[in-house]
Design a protein around this motif. Structure first.
Motif, PDB file in Angstrom:
ATOM      1  N   GLN A  43       0.831  -1.205   0.000  1.00 19.48           N
ATOM      2  CA  GLN A  43       0.000   0.000   0.000  1.00 19.48           C
ATOM      3  C   GLN A  43       0.867   1.257   0.000  1.00 19.48           C
ATOM      4  O   GLN A  43       0.552   2.236  -0.674  1.00 19.48           O
ATOM      5  N   ASP A  44       1.942   1.233   0.750  1.00 22.93           N
ATOM      6  CA  ASP A  44       2.863   2.369   0.802  1.00 22.93           C
ATOM      7  C   ASP A  44       3.492   2.614  -0.572  1.00 22.93           C
ATOM      8  O   ASP A  44       3.610   3.757  -1.023  1.00 22.93           O
ATOM      9  N   SER A  45       3.874   1.549  -1.243  1.00 19.13           N
ATOM     10  CA  SER A  45       4.447   1.664  -2.571  1.00 19.13           C
ATOM     11  C   SER A  45       3.424   2.230  -3.559  1.00 19.13           C
ATOM     12  O   SER A  45       3.749   3.084  -4.392  1.00 19.13           O
ATOM     13  N   SER A  46       2.195   1.769  -3.462  1.00 20.67           N
ATOM     14  CA  SER A  46       1.129   2.265  -4.337  1.00 20.67           C
ATOM     15  C   SER A  46       0.859   3.739  -4.074  1.00 20.67           C
ATOM     16  O   SER A  46       0.650   4.517  -5.010  1.00 20.67           O
ATOM     17  N   VAL A  53       1.214   9.468  -5.678  1.00 23.82           N
ATOM     18  CA  VAL A  53       1.697  10.819  -5.403  1.00 23.82           C
ATOM     19  C   VAL A  53       2.647  11.265  -6.511  1.00 23.82           C
ATOM     20  O   VAL A  53       2.585  12.402  -6.988  1.00 23.82           O
ATOM     21  N   SER A  54       3.508  10.364  -6.944  1.00 26.19           N
ATOM     22  CA  SER A  54       4.443  10.678  -8.015  1.00 26.19           C
ATOM     23  C   SER A  54       3.695  10.992  -9.312  1.00 26.19           C
ATOM     24  O   SER A  54       4.021  11.951 -10.016  1.00 26.19           O
TER      25      SER A  54
END
Length: 72
Positions: free
Chosen positions: A5-8, A13-14
């Motif tokens: 989830q953090d990676s997603s 955001v990117s």
């Protein structure tokens, strides 16, 4: 929050940041194109005025296909 989830979230955001920059760039390009079109319109009006004046003054431009070059 899981690592996936953090990676997603970081990717989202990117991508949002990238879209924001692209929107800004597109707006800048649009402004440049708008100003260039205004200049083109003004130049075209000037050309039209010169053509109109030259025609009303009876000034005829010679036909370049009928003139002999200076070296003849």
């Amino acid at each position: 929050m899981t690592q996936d989830q953090d990676s997603s979230l970081k990717r989202i955001v990117s991508l949002e940041s990238l879209v924001t920059h692209l929107q800004y760039d597109l707006e800048q390009i649009s402004n440049v194109v708008h100003h260039q079109q205004q200049k083109i319109d003004a130049l075209q009006q000037q050309i039209d005025l010169w053509v109109e004046q030259s025609e009303s003054d009876g000034f005829d431009l010679p036909d370049p296909m009928q003139e002999k070059p200076p070296h003849y």
